[in-house]
Design a protein around this motif. Structure first.
Motif, PDB file in Angstrom:
ATOM      1  N   PRO A 224       0.714  -1.166  -0.356  1.00 58.30           N
ATOM      2  CA  PRO A 224       0.148  -0.278   0.247  1.00 58.30           C
ATOM      3  C   PRO A 224       0.643   0.883  -0.228  1.00 58.30           C
ATOM      4  O   PRO A 224       0.611   2.115  -0.433  1.00 58.30           O
ATOM      5  CB  PRO A 224      -1.007  -0.437   1.156  1.00 58.30           C
ATOM      6  CG  PRO A 224      -0.186  -1.570   1.665  1.00 58.30           C
ATOM      7  CD  PRO A 224       0.541  -2.713   1.084  1.00 58.30           C
ATOM      8  N   TYR A 225       1.932   0.944   0.716  1.00 54.60           N
ATOM      9  CA  TYR A 225       2.654   2.729   0.831  1.00 54.60           C
ATOM     10  C   TYR A 225       4.051   2.700  -0.379  1.00 54.60           C
ATOM     11  O   TYR A 225       3.872   3.749  -0.938  1.00 54.60           O
ATOM     12  CB  TYR A 225       4.299   2.023   2.086  1.00 54.60           C
ATOM     13  CG  TYR A 225       3.283   2.406   3.230  1.00 54.60           C
ATOM     14  CD1 TYR A 225       3.146   3.199   4.114  1.00 54.60           C
ATOM     15  CD2 TYR A 225       3.165   1.171   4.124  1.00 54.60           C
ATOM     16  CE1 TYR A 225       1.978   3.347   5.176  1.00 54.60           C
ATOM     17  CE2 TYR A 225       3.485   1.060   5.410  1.00 54.60           C
ATOM     18  CZ  TYR A 225       2.240   1.708   6.062  1.00 54.60           C
ATOM     19  OH  TYR A 225       1.836   1.800   7.158  1.00 54.60           O
ATOM     20  N   ILE A 226       3.801   2.233  -1.397  1.00 55.66           N
ATOM     21  CA  ILE A 226       4.294   2.396  -2.835  1.00 55.66           C
ATOM     22  C   ILE A 226       3.586   3.032  -3.323  1.00 55.66           C
ATOM     23  O   ILE A 226       3.714   4.329  -4.013  1.00 55.66           O
ATOM     24  CB  ILE A 226       4.654   0.857  -3.970  1.00 55.66           C
ATOM     25  CG1 ILE A 226       5.698  -0.031  -2.791  1.00 55.66           C
ATOM     26  CG2 ILE A 226       4.671   1.340  -5.344  1.00 55.66           C
ATOM     27  CD1 ILE A 226       5.345  -1.683  -3.805  1.00 55.66           C
ATOM     28  N   PHE A 227       1.667   3.278  -3.437  1.00 53.71           N
ATOM     29  CA  PHE A 227       1.210   4.108  -4.093  1.00 53.71           C
ATOM     30  C   PHE A 227       0.920   5.188  -3.820  1.00 53.71           C
ATOM     31  O   PHE A 227       1.693   6.563  -3.961  1.00 53.71           O
ATOM     32  CB  PHE A 227      -0.348   3.575  -4.376  1.00 53.71           C
ATOM     33  CG  PHE A 227      -0.315   2.257  -5.175  1.00 53.71           C
ATOM     34  CD1 PHE A 227      -0.300   2.496  -6.757  1.00 53.71           C
ATOM     35  CD2 PHE A 227      -0.613   0.890  -4.227  1.00 53.71           C
ATOM     36  CE1 PHE A 227      -0.687   1.053  -6.712  1.00 53.71           C
ATOM     37  CE2 PHE A 227      -0.536  -0.518  -5.279  1.00 53.71           C
ATOM     38  CZ  PHE A 227      -0.688  -0.388  -6.250  1.00 53.71           C
ATOM     39  N   LEU A 228       1.530   5.228  -2.404  1.00 58.41           N
ATOM     40  CA  LEU A 228       1.297   7.269  -1.701  1.00 58.41           C
ATOM     41  C   LEU A 228       2.388   7.544  -1.559  1.00 58.41           C
ATOM     42  O   LEU A 228       3.380   8.539  -2.000  1.00 58.41           O
ATOM     43  CB  LEU A 228       1.355   6.321   0.186  1.00 58.41           C
ATOM     44  CG  LEU A 228      -0.175   5.987   0.569  1.00 58.41           C
ATOM     45  CD1 LEU A 228       0.518   5.766   2.207  1.00 58.41           C
ATOM     46  CD2 LEU A 228      -1.207   6.953   0.220  1.00 58.41           C
ATOM     47  N   SER A 229       3.988   6.576  -1.921  1.00 57.27           N
ATOM     48  CA  SER A 229       5.334   7.142  -2.261  1.00 57.27           C
ATOM     49  C   SER A 229       5.183   7.238  -3.479  1.00 57.27           C
ATOM     50  O   SER A 229       5.805   8.485  -3.908  1.00 57.27           O
ATOM     51  CB  SER A 229       6.037   5.870  -2.059  1.00 57.27           C
ATOM     52  OG  SER A 229       6.114   6.008  -0.515  1.00 57.27           O
ATOM     53  N   ILE A 230       4.418   6.967  -4.424  1.00 57.21           N
ATOM     54  CA  ILE A 230       4.680   6.952  -5.854  1.00 57.21           C
ATOM     55  C   ILE A 230       4.375   8.321  -6.311  1.00 57.21           C
ATOM     56  O   ILE A 230       4.089   9.811  -6.864  1.00 57.21           O
ATOM     57  CB  ILE A 230       4.177   6.233  -7.055  1.00 57.21           C
ATOM     58  CG1 ILE A 230       4.980   4.491  -7.417  1.00 57.21           C
ATOM     59  CG2 ILE A 230       3.578   6.691  -8.390  1.00 57.21           C
ATOM     60  CD1 ILE A 230       4.429   3.632  -7.405  1.00 57.21           C
ATOM     61  N   ILE A 231       2.181   8.923  -5.466  1.00 52.87           N
ATOM     62  CA  ILE A 231       2.037  10.027  -4.950  1.00 52.87           C
ATOM     63  C   ILE A 231       3.060  11.232  -4.935  1.00 52.87           C
ATOM     64  O   ILE A 231       2.859  11.741  -5.331  1.00 52.87           O
ATOM     65  CB  ILE A 231       0.630  10.127  -4.721  1.00 52.87           C
ATOM     66  CG1 ILE A 231      -0.231   8.776  -4.835  1.00 52.87           C
ATOM     67  CG2 ILE A 231       0.413  11.394  -4.594  1.00 52.87           C
ATOM     68  CD1 ILE A 231      -1.080   9.041  -4.365  1.00 52.87           C
ATOM     69  N   ASN A 232       3.964  10.910  -3.699  1.00 49.49           N
ATOM     70  CA  ASN A 232       5.529  11.553  -3.301  1.00 49.49           C
ATOM     71  C   ASN A 232       5.731  12.258  -4.403  1.00 49.49           C
ATOM     72  O   ASN A 232       6.105  13.324  -4.782  1.00 49.49           O
ATOM     73  CB  ASN A 232       6.019  11.367  -2.414  1.00 49.49           C
ATOM     74  CG  ASN A 232       5.338  11.301  -0.631  1.00 49.49           C
ATOM     75  OD1 ASN A 232       4.532  13.359  -0.895  1.00 49.49           O
ATOM     76  ND2 ASN A 232       4.972  10.735   0.163  1.00 49.49           N
ATOM     77  N   ALA A 233       6.093  11.308  -5.667  1.00 50.85           N
ATOM     78  CA  ALA A 233       7.222  11.585  -6.082  1.00 50.85           C
ATOM     79  C   ALA A 233       6.762  12.095  -7.701  1.00 50.85           C
ATOM     80  O   ALA A 233       7.243  12.824  -8.041  1.00 50.85           O
ATOM     81  CB  ALA A 233       7.738  10.204  -6.772  1.00 50.85           C
ATOM     82  N   ILE A 234       5.437  12.058  -8.054  1.00 51.36           N
ATOM     83  CA  ILE A 234       4.927  12.707  -8.318  1.00 51.36           C
ATOM     84  C   ILE A 234       4.550  14.214  -8.616  1.00 51.36           C
ATOM     85  O   ILE A 234       5.398  14.842  -8.741  1.00 51.36           O
ATOM     86  CB  ILE A 234       3.445  12.284  -9.450  1.00 51.36           C
ATOM     87  CG1 ILE A 234       3.808  10.278 -10.189  1.00 51.36           C
ATOM     88  CG2 ILE A 234       2.953  13.073  -9.747  1.00 51.36           C
ATOM     89  CD1 ILE A 234       2.915   9.682  -9.917  1.00 51.36           C
ATOM     90  N   VAL A 235       4.287  14.383  -7.732  1.00 53.26           N
ATOM     91  CA  VAL A 235       4.308  15.608  -6.375  1.00 53.26           C
ATOM     92  C   VAL A 235       5.229  16.508  -6.950  1.00 53.26           C
ATOM     93  O   VAL A 235       5.649  17.630  -7.317  1.00 53.26           O
ATOM     94  CB  VAL A 235       3.908  16.075  -5.512  1.00 53.26           C
ATOM     95  CG1 VAL A 235       3.622  17.522  -4.667  1.00 53.26           C
ATOM     96  CG2 VAL A 235       2.017  15.707  -5.760  1.00 53.26           C
ATOM     97  N   ILE A 236       6.834  15.736  -6.099  1.00 56.29           N
ATOM     98  CA  ILE A 236       8.299  16.078  -6.502  1.00 56.29           C
ATOM     99  C   ILE A 236       8.140  17.354  -7.467  1.00 56.29           C
ATOM    100  O   ILE A 236       9.283  17.537  -8.239  1.00 56.29           O
ATOM    101  CB  ILE A 236       9.008  15.453  -5.680  1.00 56.29           C
ATOM    102  CG1 ILE A 236       8.868  14.466  -4.358  1.00 56.29           C
ATOM    103  CG2 ILE A 236      10.308  15.981  -5.626  1.00 56.29           C
ATOM    104  CD1 ILE A 236       9.476  13.968  -3.616  1.00 56.29           C
ATOM    105  N   VAL A 237       7.876  15.832  -9.058  1.00 56.99           N
ATOM    106  CA  VAL A 237       8.602  16.186  -9.757  1.00 56.99           C
ATOM    107  C   VAL A 237       7.628  17.436 -10.856  1.00 56.99           C
ATOM    108  O   VAL A 237       8.836  18.080 -11.162  1.00 56.99           O
ATOM    109  CB  VAL A 237       8.250  14.901 -10.873  1.00 56.99           C
ATOM    110  CG1 VAL A 237       8.441  15.013 -12.321  1.00 56.99           C
ATOM    111  CG2 VAL A 237       9.529  13.934 -11.489  1.00 56.99           C
ATOM    112  N   LEU A 238       7.024  17.365 -10.577  1.00 56.79           N
ATOM    113  CA  LEU A 238       6.381  19.091 -10.871  1.00 56.79           C
ATOM    114  C   LEU A 238       5.715  19.808 -10.491  1.00 56.79           C
ATOM    115  O   LEU A 238       6.393  20.362 -11.272  1.00 56.79           O
ATOM    116  CB  LEU A 238       4.228  17.666 -10.892  1.00 56.79           C
ATOM    117  CG  LEU A 238       3.914  16.283 -11.449  1.00 56.79           C
ATOM    118  CD1 LEU A 238       1.905  16.706 -10.550  1.00 56.79           C
ATOM    119  CD2 LEU A 238       3.492  16.956 -13.794  1.00 56.79           C
ATOM    120  N   LEU A 239       6.625  19.538  -8.993  1.00 57.29           N
ATOM    121  CA  LEU A 239       7.039  21.328  -8.786  1.00 57.29           C
ATOM    122  C   LEU A 239       8.002  21.531  -9.208  1.00 57.29           C
ATOM    123  O   LEU A 239       8.051  22.551  -9.214  1.00 57.29           O
ATOM    124  CB  LEU A 239       7.047  20.618  -7.236  1.00 57.29           C
ATOM    125  CG  LEU A 239       5.291  21.433  -6.447  1.00 57.29           C
ATOM    126  CD1 LEU A 239       5.614  20.551  -4.869  1.00 57.29           C
ATOM    127  CD2 LEU A 239       4.888  22.089  -6.410  1.00 57.29           C
TER     128      LEU A 239
END
Length: 368
Positions: A224-239
């Motif tokens: 489950p934490y993989i998906f939460l961390s992927i969202i983190n990664a996407i947000v960081i890349v977009l920023l």
């Protein structure tokens, strides 16, 4: 007063009996001062450079020897043509290339000046600037020695060029580094308390008597934490793209796959911490305090690893963030493909499997 003194004595006894408290009191400050003392430095040492010598005469050989004999640089490769420069930079080992012009010695004697192009890998702008300054200082010293017994002023003219980051923007260094640190610490911290939470809530017994195998429990905790961390990664890349104008020269698909691999590695490390910790507080302390300093100081995020003492360079190899930092800079700034970062990728895969295997073994011990 006697009761108060007795209470103080009791607290001292409790502290000295608790090895973890002693480690926090005495071990952590020592570890921090050692890391900060040796890892934080603006100096450079043993930086790998390459040489492209079009002239191959006595003067260029003397300059190369003077640079390689210093403690600051190590000549690792001699190139044959200018098209080799980009390839050697993409491999990530060489941080600078010295490009000597044709007929260097003849130009120096005839025109009293000769040119050297200094190409540096500016994905780390601070290091690139330091390398350029150090080489310029060595060339200046050589020029003084050359003109000491001569009536004619010979001039060696260095021309510096920063590859991948010509404007030396610090954001090019900090965005990949911050992304590495955030994904490492947050992912490891999230999973480090997962199994210890079950122990403290008293629901561990349900897992122990369930038909689930240890490997299923471990993967189930990580998934489950993989998906939460992927969202983190996407947000960081977009920023980084839209706010900091960070370029992504390489493949977004490759960047995504490598980010997922690093997230899995960090989550697996967090699960390992969780299986060996008795309480959530202990797990949080290990994942936060035990990982933060090594990740920041020994990953090459801020300070070049090549300039650190050999023991710290060896220790840095077991820090997953070091390998992901190399990967993400190579993809985002250099635009490389998997052929240049396959070794770092295999290391992260190996670390993930190792952390999961040890976690399963530790979990099995608790089942007995």
């Amino acid at each position: 007063m006697k009761r108060f003194i007795g209470f103080i004595k009791k607290e001292f006894y409790h502290i000295f009996r608790d090895r973890r408290s002693l480690f926090i009191l005495f071990g952590m400050p020592i570890a921090q001062i050692m890391l900060f003392g040796f890892a934080i430095t603006n100096e450079i040492n043993n930086v790998d450079i390459a040489i492209l010598d079009h002239s191959k005469d006595a003067t260029t050989e003397a300059i190369i020897n003077k640079i390689s004999n210093s403690k600051y640089f190590s000549v690792k490769q001699f190139l044959d043509q200018e098209s080799d420069i980009e390839a050697v930079f993409k491999k990530g080992k060489v941080k600078a290339v010295l490009n000597f012009e044709n007929d260097f010695s003849k130009n120096l004697i005839k025109d009293h000046n000769a040119k050297i192009q200094i190409l540096t890998d500016a994905t780390d702008p601070n290091t690139a600037n330091s390398i350029s300054n150090y080489i310029n200082a060595i060339l200046s010293q050589y020029q003084k020695e050359l003109n000491k017994d001569s009536n004619v002023a010979y001039q060696v003219i260095p021309q510096s060029r920063m590859v991948y980051n010509p404007e030396l923007k610090s954001v090019y260094m900090f965005v990949p580094g911050v992304m590495t640190v955030i994904l490492m610490l947050v992912s490891a911290m999230m999973t480090s308390i997962s199994i210890t939470r079950e122990k403290e809530l008293g629901t561990m017994e349900i897992l122990l008597v369930s038909p689930l195998k240890p490997i299923q429990v471990i993967i189930g905790k990580v998934f489950p934490y993989i998906f939460l961390s992927i969202i983190n990664a996407i947000v960081i890349v977009l920023l980084s793209i839209f706010i900091f104008k960070m370029p992504i020269q390489g493949s977004l698909v490759l960047l995504a796959l490598e980010s997922v691999l690093f997230i899995i590695t960090a989550l697996a490390l967090g699960i390992l911490i969780s299986t060996v910790s008795a309480t959530q507080q202990t797990a949080m302390m290990i994942s936060l305090m035990g990982l933060m300093l090594p990740v920041i100081l020994l990953s090459g995020f801020i300070f070049p690893i090549s300039s650190m003492p050999l023991p710290l360079q060896v220790i840095s190899n077991i820090i997953p963030a070091k390998w992901f930092n190399i990967i993400i800079k190579a993809i985002m700034l250099k635009g490389v493909g998997i052929q240049y970062i396959w070794k770092e990728t295999l290391i992260l895969i190996g670390m993930s499997l190792f952390f999961i295997a040890v976690s399963v073994k530790k979990y099995k011990i608790r089942l007995e």
